[in-house]
Design an enzyme around this catalytic site. Structure first.
Site, PDB file in Angstrom:
ATOM      1  N   LYS A   1     -28.459  -4.310  16.398  1.00 26.12           N
ATOM      2  CA  LYS A   1     -28.640  -5.187  17.570  1.00 26.12           C
ATOM      3  C   LYS A   1     -27.486  -6.183  17.692  1.00 26.12           C
ATOM      4  O   LYS A   1     -26.892  -6.333  18.761  1.00 26.12           O
ATOM      5  CB  LYS A   1     -29.961  -5.960  17.433  1.00 26.12           C
ATOM      6  CG  LYS A   1     -30.098  -7.098  18.423  1.00 26.12           C
ATOM      7  CD  LYS A   1     -31.419  -7.827  18.282  1.00 26.12           C
ATOM      8  CE  LYS A   1     -31.429  -8.971  17.316  1.00 26.12           C
ATOM      9  NZ  LYS A   1     -30.882 -10.241  17.794  1.00 26.12           N
ATOM     10  N   ASN A   2     -27.188  -6.852  16.574  1.00 28.89           N
ATOM     11  CA  ASN A   2     -26.202  -7.927  16.676  1.00 28.89           C
ATOM     12  C   ASN A   2     -24.765  -7.418  16.717  1.00 28.89           C
ATOM     13  O   ASN A   2     -23.832  -8.206  16.814  1.00 28.89           O
ATOM     14  CB  ASN A   2     -26.422  -8.951  15.554  1.00 28.89           C
ATOM     15  CG  ASN A   2     -27.675  -9.768  15.836  1.00 28.89           C
ATOM     16  OD1 ASN A   2     -28.160  -9.815  16.980  1.00 28.89           O
ATOM     17  ND2 ASN A   2     -28.219 -10.404  14.812  1.00 28.89           N
TER      18      ASN A   2
ATOM     19  N   ARG B   1     -30.009 -15.650  23.070  1.00 28.02           N
ATOM     20  CA  ARG B   1     -28.919 -16.417  22.451  1.00 28.02           C
ATOM     21  C   ARG B   1     -27.574 -15.679  22.582  1.00 28.02           C
ATOM     22  O   ARG B   1     -26.536 -16.289  22.813  1.00 28.02           O
ATOM     23  CB  ARG B   1     -29.258 -16.644  20.971  1.00 28.02           C
ATOM     24  CG  ARG B   1     -28.161 -17.299  20.151  1.00 28.02           C
ATOM     25  CD  ARG B   1     -28.099 -18.799  20.346  1.00 28.02           C
ATOM     26  NE  ARG B   1     -26.950 -19.395  19.665  1.00 28.02           N
ATOM     27  CZ  ARG B   1     -26.669 -20.680  19.698  1.00 28.02           C
ATOM     28  NH1 ARG B   1     -27.426 -21.518  20.370  1.00 28.02           N
ATOM     29  NH2 ARG B   1     -25.618 -21.156  19.088  1.00 28.02           N
TER      30      ARG B   1
ATOM     31  N   CYS C   1     -34.458 -16.862  19.775  1.00 27.63           N
ATOM     32  CA  CYS C   1     -35.498 -17.229  18.821  1.00 27.63           C
ATOM     33  C   CYS C   1     -35.357 -18.699  18.432  1.00 27.63           C
ATOM     34  O   CYS C   1     -34.251 -19.203  18.266  1.00 27.63           O
ATOM     35  CB  CYS C   1     -35.389 -16.359  17.573  1.00 27.63           C
ATOM     36  SG  CYS C   1     -35.933 -14.660  17.847  1.00 27.63           S
TER      37      CYS C   1
ATOM     38  N   ARG D   1     -30.028 -24.978  17.530  1.00 30.70           N
ATOM     39  CA  ARG D   1     -28.971 -23.966  17.689  1.00 30.70           C
ATOM     40  C   ARG D   1     -27.990 -24.486  18.733  1.00 30.70           C
ATOM     41  O   ARG D   1     -27.974 -24.037  19.873  1.00 30.70           O
ATOM     42  CB  ARG D   1     -29.577 -22.619  18.094  1.00 30.70           C
ATOM     43  CG  ARG D   1     -30.555 -22.082  17.066  1.00 30.70           C
ATOM     44  CD  ARG D   1     -31.091 -20.715  17.425  1.00 30.70           C
ATOM     45  NE  ARG D   1     -30.186 -19.636  17.039  1.00 30.70           N
ATOM     46  CZ  ARG D   1     -30.396 -18.355  17.327  1.00 30.70           C
ATOM     47  NH1 ARG D   1     -31.458 -17.997  18.014  1.00 30.70           N
ATOM     48  NH2 ARG D   1     -29.537 -17.433  16.955  1.00 30.70           N
TER      49      ARG D   1
ATOM     50  N   ILE E   1     -24.329 -25.555  20.726  1.00 31.38           N
ATOM     51  CA  ILE E   1     -23.199 -24.711  21.155  1.00 31.38           C
ATOM     52  C   ILE E   1     -21.878 -25.489  21.115  1.00 31.38           C
ATOM     53  O   ILE E   1     -20.919 -25.121  21.765  1.00 31.38           O
ATOM     54  CB  ILE E   1     -23.422 -24.102  22.568  1.00 31.38           C
ATOM     55  CG1 ILE E   1     -23.628 -25.184  23.633  1.00 31.38           C
ATOM     56  CG2 ILE E   1     -24.593 -23.132  22.573  1.00 31.38           C
ATOM     57  CD1 ILE E   1     -23.473 -24.642  25.061  1.00 31.38           C
TER      58      ILE E   1
ATOM     59  N   LEU F   1     -19.591 -25.704  18.916  1.00 33.96           N
ATOM     60  CA  LEU F   1     -18.406 -24.974  18.421  1.00 33.96           C
ATOM     61  C   LEU F   1     -17.733 -24.180  19.540  1.00 33.96           C
ATOM     62  O   LEU F   1     -16.516 -24.048  19.586  1.00 33.96           O
ATOM     63  CB  LEU F   1     -18.787 -24.023  17.289  1.00 33.96           C
ATOM     64  CG  LEU F   1     -19.397 -24.656  16.028  1.00 33.96           C
ATOM     65  CD1 LEU F   1     -19.699 -23.582  14.985  1.00 33.96           C
ATOM     66  CD2 LEU F   1     -18.440 -25.684  15.440  1.00 33.96           C
TER      67      LEU F   1
ATOM     68  N   ASP G   1     -31.667 -13.576   8.209  1.00 35.59           N
ATOM     69  CA  ASP G   1     -32.551 -12.704   8.983  1.00 35.59           C
ATOM     70  C   ASP G   1     -33.474 -11.852   8.099  1.00 35.59           C
ATOM     71  O   ASP G   1     -34.350 -11.166   8.624  1.00 35.59           O
ATOM     72  CB  ASP G   1     -31.721 -11.793   9.904  1.00 35.59           C
ATOM     73  CG  ASP G   1     -31.114 -12.571  11.064  1.00 35.59           C
ATOM     74  OD1 ASP G   1     -31.564 -13.705  11.315  1.00 35.59           O
ATOM     75  OD2 ASP G   1     -30.189 -12.043  11.714  1.00 35.59           O
TER      76      ASP G   1
ATOM     77  N   ARG H   1     -37.812  -6.732  20.782  1.00 34.21           N
ATOM     78  CA  ARG H   1     -36.486  -7.278  21.116  1.00 34.21           C
ATOM     79  C   ARG H   1     -35.422  -6.709  20.182  1.00 34.21           C
ATOM     80  O   ARG H   1     -34.268  -6.548  20.581  1.00 34.21           O
ATOM     81  CB  ARG H   1     -36.492  -8.803  20.972  1.00 34.21           C
ATOM     82  CG  ARG H   1     -37.244  -9.512  22.050  1.00 34.21           C
ATOM     83  CD  ARG H   1     -37.034 -10.995  21.946  1.00 34.21           C
ATOM     84  NE  ARG H   1     -35.605 -11.315  22.114  1.00 34.21           N
ATOM     85  CZ  ARG H   1     -35.129 -12.525  22.264  1.00 34.21           C
ATOM     86  NH1 ARG H   1     -35.951 -13.557  22.283  1.00 34.21           N
ATOM     87  NH2 ARG H   1     -33.847 -12.734  22.404  1.00 34.21           N
TER      88      ARG H   1
HETATM   89  C1  EPZ Z   1     -26.390 -15.050  14.695  1.00 36.97           C
HETATM   90  O1  EPZ Z   1     -26.885 -16.190  15.380  1.00 36.97           O
HETATM   91  C2  EPZ Z   1     -27.429 -13.978  14.866  1.00 36.97           C
HETATM   92  N1  EPZ Z   1     -27.636 -13.742  16.278  1.00 36.97           N
HETATM   93  C3  EPZ Z   1     -28.744 -14.420  14.220  1.00 36.97           C
HETATM   94  O2  EPZ Z   1     -29.653 -13.355  14.293  1.00 36.97           O
HETATM   95  C4  EPZ Z   1     -28.493 -14.777  12.754  1.00 36.97           C
HETATM   96  O3  EPZ Z   1     -29.675 -15.313  12.211  1.00 36.97           O
HETATM   97  C5  EPZ Z   1     -27.377 -15.794  12.642  1.00 36.97           C
HETATM   98  O4  EPZ Z   1     -26.194 -15.321  13.316  1.00 36.97           O
HETATM   99  C6  EPZ Z   1     -26.985 -16.111  11.226  1.00 36.97           C
HETATM  100  O5  EPZ Z   1     -26.600 -14.940  10.571  1.00 36.97           O
HETATM  101  C7  EPZ Z   1     -26.793 -12.977  16.942  1.00 36.97           C
HETATM  102  O6  EPZ Z   1     -25.831 -12.432  16.414  1.00 36.97           O
HETATM  103  C8  EPZ Z   1     -27.106 -12.744  18.391  1.00 36.97           C
HETATM  104  P1  EPZ Z   1     -24.788 -19.058  13.840  1.00 36.97           P
HETATM  105  P2  EPZ Z   1     -25.942 -17.409  15.728  1.00 36.97           P
HETATM  106  O7  EPZ Z   1     -24.061 -19.679  14.970  1.00 36.97           O
HETATM  107  O8  EPZ Z   1     -24.557 -16.914  15.889  1.00 36.97           O
HETATM  108  C9  EPZ Z   1     -24.891 -23.842  13.589  1.00 36.97           C
HETATM  109  C10 EPZ Z   1     -31.649 -12.306  15.006  1.00 36.97           C
HETATM  110  O9  EPZ Z   1     -32.882 -12.370  14.793  1.00 36.97           O
HETATM  111  N2  EPZ Z   1     -24.097 -23.929  14.829  1.00 36.97           N
HETATM  112  O10 EPZ Z   1     -24.037 -18.250  12.855  1.00 36.97           O
HETATM  113  O11 EPZ Z   1     -26.590 -18.156  16.811  1.00 36.97           O
HETATM  114  C11 EPZ Z   1     -26.289 -23.295  13.845  1.00 36.97           C
HETATM  115  O12 EPZ Z   1     -27.152 -24.293  14.299  1.00 36.97           O
HETATM  116  C12 EPZ Z   1     -30.823 -13.547  15.132  1.00 36.97           C
HETATM  117  O13 EPZ Z   1     -31.064 -11.223  15.174  1.00 36.97           O
HETATM  118  C13 EPZ Z   1     -23.643 -25.161  15.253  1.00 36.97           C
HETATM  119  O14 EPZ Z   1     -23.887 -26.176  14.610  1.00 36.97           O
HETATM  120  O15 EPZ Z   1     -25.998 -18.212  14.388  1.00 36.97           O
HETATM  121  C14 EPZ Z   1     -26.676 -22.759  12.490  1.00 36.97           C
HETATM  122  O16 EPZ Z   1     -27.173 -23.805  11.676  1.00 36.97           O
HETATM  123  C15 EPZ Z   1     -31.617 -14.780  14.857  1.00 36.97           C
HETATM  124  N3  EPZ Z   1     -22.917 -25.231  16.415  1.00 36.97           N
HETATM  125  C16 EPZ Z   1     -25.336 -22.291  11.913  1.00 36.97           C
HETATM  126  O17 EPZ Z   1     -24.316 -22.881  12.747  1.00 36.97           O
HETATM  127  C17 EPZ Z   1     -22.629 -24.136  17.162  1.00 36.97           C
HETATM  128  O18 EPZ Z   1     -21.967 -24.277  18.198  1.00 36.97           O
HETATM  129  C18 EPZ Z   1     -25.119 -20.801  11.918  1.00 36.97           C
HETATM  130  O19 EPZ Z   1     -25.594 -20.209  13.109  1.00 36.97           O
HETATM  131  C19 EPZ Z   1     -23.081 -22.881  16.712  1.00 36.97           C
HETATM  132  C20 EPZ Z   1     -23.819 -22.795  15.540  1.00 36.97           C
END
Ligand code: EPZ
Length: 408
Positions: free
Chosen positions: A27-28, A80, A104, A109, A111, A113, A294, A387
């Site tokens: 999926k991802n 997301r 989710c 979460r 944005i 960055l 995950d 999903r």
């Molecule tokens: C990806 O989410 C995956 N989703 C998630 O899978 C997965 O849990 C996650 O990576 C971690 O491996 C997709 O690929 C669509 P992150 P993502 O940004 O990219 C913080 C599933 O069920 N952060 O790596 O949204 C954030 O809050 C889903 O398939 C900021 O602070 O996760 C978190 O604490 C759930 N500012 C950390 O970074 C930002 O601008 C890592 O999240 C962005 C993120």
């Protein structure tokens, strides 16, 4: 939306599942590859695509973008991965409008960055009525991520592909889905160096051309991991095929430590169970190649059936133990020590319950919990599981689990 639920006849402590189960495309990975199609002049063909709900939503977003560079609000607010589209749309059309992305609920979460990255690349951001409007011709930039983020890495990598000049992304995520995407884009004219390491160097250039080369979705490592945990809990002879074993190294090392025996093939993993109880092992989630967040909920279910006490330290998200209460209702000895840590003591017999997963991955964990429980459980809101997992009931039935989908 078609509302349905799963009804699962628990096996209790019987190790009754056997047979072969195939892993589908990730999926991802496919969601980001679909977003990347914006960077192409010609048509891109996608292979090994799981026809899951999130993929349908991403396709709908792409269709909407054919009219104007604005993400369909209702869909983007529920997905997301929609944020990943903003990079290629901005890079190609010089502007993009989108709402704060949903998905989710796992705690905060943000944005920031993404927005910081776009600013560094020369774009201007206006926020109006809950919408972000970003404009500008992107140029390469040197960006250091203060936290590792999967989608921020992917999004800025895609934006940089069409930006003018060189972009360097430091402290980038190293998930295999990023490597798979960068590899494909490079065969289509992109210049991305270092995918799979913490530093990406991208030479921006012209629009990409697929020239008939398809993107082949890699196997889903979270699905692989979930099936491994299911087999460890309730299988006696289960073979997981069409997977990439090296992407599951962190989980396999923990399962080995817990006493689970498996054999690794080129694209398969087989589990043959003895009668001994698995031992509790503590878990710490981490960015790839560490233990994936995950799989945290599914691993919690495993630990309810393992001998001894263990903790799970969740280092990525701060709201990912919402499943704990439901597992406790089923009879698990699980205590949330703080928003990042739970303690589980096992083994404990679980009893059937009516459940509803708080998120996609916890939803699948509930199917596992229902599998090892005594009695018949109901897992409501099948949609949240659909999903990310394709026809899960059909695939698990083939292993001998009595699981049925019922319309509500
Ligand atoms: C990806 O989410 C995956 N989703 C998630 O899978 C997965 O849990 C996650 O990576 C971690 O491996 C997709 O690929 C669509 P992150 P993502 O940004 O990219 C913080 C599933 O069920 N952060 O790596 O949204 C954030 O809050 C889903 O398939 C900021 O602070 O996760 C978190 O604490 C759930 N500012 C950390 O970074 C930002 O601008 C890592 O999240 C962005 C993120």
């Amino acid at each position: 939306m078609n509302k349905s639920k799963f009804v699962i006849e628990g096996l209790g402590r019987k190790k009754a599942l056997s047979g072969t189960i195939a892993v589908r495309g990730a999926k991802n990975a496919i969601l980001k590859a679909l977003a990347a199609s914006i960077l192409f002049e010609d048509e891109v063909e996608f292979k090994n695509v799981p026809e899951i709900e999130d993929v349908r939503r991403m396709r709908e977003l792409l269709v909407g973008l054919k009219q104007n560079p604005e993400l369909h609000r209702d869909i983007a607010e529920r997905l997301r991965a929609s944020i990943v589209l903003t990079g290629p749309v901005l890079a190609r059309y010089g502007e993009v409008t989108f709402p704060f992305p949903g998905g989710c609920v796992l705690g905060e979460r943000p944005i920031d960055l993404f927005l910081d990255g776009y600013r560094a690349m020369g774009a201007e951001i206006v926020e109006n009525d809950g919408l972000f409007i970003i404009k500008g011709k992107l140029r390469g930039a040197h960006i250091f991520f203060p936290f590792v983020s999967v989608t921020a890495t992917e999004t800025l990598m895609l934006a940089a592909t069409l930006a003018e000049g060189r972009t360097i992304l430091e402290n980038a995520a190293m998930e295999p889905e990023i490597d798979s995407l960068a590899g494909y884009l490079n065969t289509c004219g992109a210049h991305i160096d270092g995918a799979g390491t913490p530093t990406l160097k991208i030479e921006g250039g012209g629009i990409l051309r697929a020239n008939g080369r398809p993107y082949i979705t890699p196997p889903d490592r979270i699905e692989t991991g979930s099936f491994l945990i299911l087999a460890a809990l309730a299988g006696h002879d289960v073979k997981i095929v069409d997977c990439e074993p090296k992407h599951s190294a962190a989980l396999l090392s923990l399962l080995a430590r817990a006493g689970i025996k498996f054999e690794i093939g080129e694209s398969s993993i087989s589990l043959r169970q003895g009668l001994t109880l698995p031992q509790a092992v503590s878990v710490r989630t981490h960015e790839y190649p560490g233990f994936p967040t995950d799989l945290q909920a599914t691993m919690a279910v495993f630990l309810t059936q393992a001998e001894g006490e263990a903790t799970i330290l969740e280092t990525i998200f701060d709201g990912r133990f919402r499943y704990a209460e439901d597992l406790a209702r089923m009879g698990a000895d699980i205590e949330v020590l703080n928003p990042h840590k739970v303690r589980i003591r096992g083994p404990r017999a679980l009893s059937a319950q009516e459940l509803e997963g708080p998120d996609l991955r916890a939803g699948l964990a509930y199917i596992l919990a229902a599998t090892v429980a005594e009695g018949t459980s109901v897992v409501n809101n099948a949609y949240i599981i659909d999903r990310g997992y394709l026809a899960i009931e059909e695939r698990l039935s083939k292993l001998g689990l009595n699981i049925k989908r019922e319309q509500i």
